[in-house]
Motif scaffolding. Structure first.
Motif, PDB file in Angstrom:
ATOM      1  N   SER A 102       0.834  -1.199   0.000  1.00  0.00           N
ATOM      2  CA  SER A 102       0.000   0.000   0.000  1.00  0.00           C
ATOM      3  C   SER A 102       0.872   1.254   0.000  1.00  0.00           C
ATOM      4  N   ALA A 103       1.900   1.266   0.854  1.00  0.00           N
ATOM      5  CA  ALA A 103       2.799   2.423   0.915  1.00  0.00           C
ATOM      6  C   ALA A 103       3.602   2.573  -0.370  1.00  0.00           C
ATOM      7  N   ALA A 104       4.060   1.461  -0.940  1.00  0.00           N
ATOM      8  CA  ALA A 104       4.865   1.526  -2.166  1.00  0.00           C
ATOM      9  C   ALA A 104       4.042   2.036  -3.338  1.00  0.00           C
ATOM     10  N   LEU A 105       2.786   1.605  -3.441  1.00  0.00           N
ATOM     11  CA  LEU A 105       1.940   2.058  -4.542  1.00  0.00           C
ATOM     12  C   LEU A 105       1.542   3.523  -4.370  1.00  0.00           C
ATOM     13  N   ALA A 106       1.365   3.980  -3.121  1.00  0.00           N
ATOM     14  CA  ALA A 106       1.061   5.390  -2.889  1.00  0.00           C
ATOM     15  C   ALA A 106       2.235   6.257  -3.312  1.00  0.00           C
ATOM     16  N   GLU A 119       6.234  -3.369 -10.940  1.00  0.00           N
ATOM     17  CA  GLU A 119       7.115  -4.474 -10.555  1.00  0.00           C
ATOM     18  C   GLU A 119       8.163  -4.006  -9.541  1.00  0.00           C
ATOM     19  N   ALA A 120       8.736  -2.827  -9.779  1.00  0.00           N
ATOM     20  CA  ALA A 120       9.742  -2.306  -8.843  1.00  0.00           C
ATOM     21  C   ALA A 120       9.126  -2.028  -7.476  1.00  0.00           C
ATOM     22  N   ALA A 121       7.905  -1.451  -7.466  1.00  0.00           N
ATOM     23  CA  ALA A 121       7.223  -1.186  -6.191  1.00  0.00           C
ATOM     24  C   ALA A 121       6.886  -2.490  -5.479  1.00  0.00           C
ATOM     25  N   LEU A 122       6.450  -3.497  -6.231  1.00  0.00           N
ATOM     26  CA  LEU A 122       6.121  -4.796  -5.649  1.00  0.00           C
ATOM     27  C   LEU A 122       7.367  -5.455  -5.066  1.00  0.00           C
TER      28      LEU A 122
END
Length: 293
Positions: A42-46, A134-137
């Motif tokens: 959630s934080a990475a996608l935000a 992909e990088a955020a995941l």
């Protein structure tokens, strides 16, 4: 010259290799990782979108194989192989084409709607956006696994065909997670993660305890290097106030009446460390300690 017979393949005992965990043994560990992943992703996608953190719902771990994953797909999809740690332990992320196109629609100002016709090949705009996801995941997974340097996750390659991607053997036992990502006011999208048993077993293995370093005993006042240090101790026999005028008028032969207190303080560098009484020992003036601080 006759050729020598081939050497036998090395075989290792179960005691050396250790017991391979079963699927049921790894479900609780993956469930805990899933709870962390719902927050870290959630934080990475935000951070990726620059907006509010979306709601990430992670389903219960499900067992399967590559074949069962392929049979559950409704249409075209992009499959990304990721690796964990220095040993490059494989795992798989699957993005259905419809989900990726929803994100592209949002990126261009839409509500995240899916087009009526799903193309077999994703457009370049979708591939570029997928690369960022992909990088955020990968970052979120690394944090969910513990955030250590030896548990970092990185994407290595992507393909629309699982057979061409070949992330791990087709018969490998897997545990998979389904993730639904919801943003208020937008249509949700989803992805799926698959973890081979061998990857999970290595990633969730309990670290070996590090033996504590033996503590060196701190030297006390009776041991070296402190025992032989000489310290000046002062016994204050008289402590009397006297006016400046009287002090300036003192001459040789003057007598000052003083009263020696029964309790004599012993001082080190101006600090009282003990008190005692003045007496005599072997024809020498002595102080008998009555109280020590």
């Amino acid at each position: 010259m006759a050729s020598s017979p081939p050497s036998p393949k090395a075989r290792h005992s179960a005691e050396l290799l250790g017991k391979v965990p079963q699927l049921t043994d790894l479900v609780p560990a993956l469930s805990l990782i899933a709870e962390r992943l719902s927050r870290t992703l959630s934080a990475a996608l935000a951070h990726l979108s620059g907006g509010d953190a979306p709601l990430v719902r992670v389903g219960m771990p499900m067992d399967g194989t590559l074949g069962s994953l392929q049979s559950e797909l409704d249409g075209p999809a992009a499959h990304t192989m990721l690796v964990l740690g220095p040993a490059a332990l494989p795992l798989l992320a699957t993005f259905e084409a419809g989900s990726v196109l929803r994100i592209v629609d949002r990126a261009f100002g839409g509500r995240g709607d899916m087009p009526e016709t799903i193309p077999e090949t994703l457009p370049l705009s979708a591939l570029l956006l997928l690369e960022r996801i992909e990088a955020a995941l990968a970052t979120a997974l690394g944090l969910a696994f513990g955030g250590h340097d030896d548990l970092r996750v990185r994407p290595v390659r992507r393909d629309t065909s699982l057979r061409q991607l070949d992330p791990f053997p087709a018969s490998a036992e897997l545990l998979s997670l389904s993730l639904d990502i919801e943003d208020p006011g937008f249509a949700p999208w989803s992805l799926q993660l698959a973890f081979p048993v061998t990857t999970l077993a290595a990633a969730t293995a309990a670290p070996r305890p590090v033996p504590p370093r033996p503590r060196r005993a701190r030297p006390g006042p009776t041991g070296e290097p402190f025992a032989s240090i000489l310290i000046e101790v002062t016994a204050v026999l008289v402590d009397m106030p006297i006016a400046m005028s009287r002090l300036s008028a003192l001459r040789p032969g003057d007598v000052l009446p003083v009263a020696v207190a029964r309790s004599v303080p012993l001082q080190v560098d101006g600090q009282t460390i003990a008190t005692g009484t003045v007496g005599e020992l072997d024809d020498r003036v002595a102080v008998q300690i009555g109280h020590a601080f």
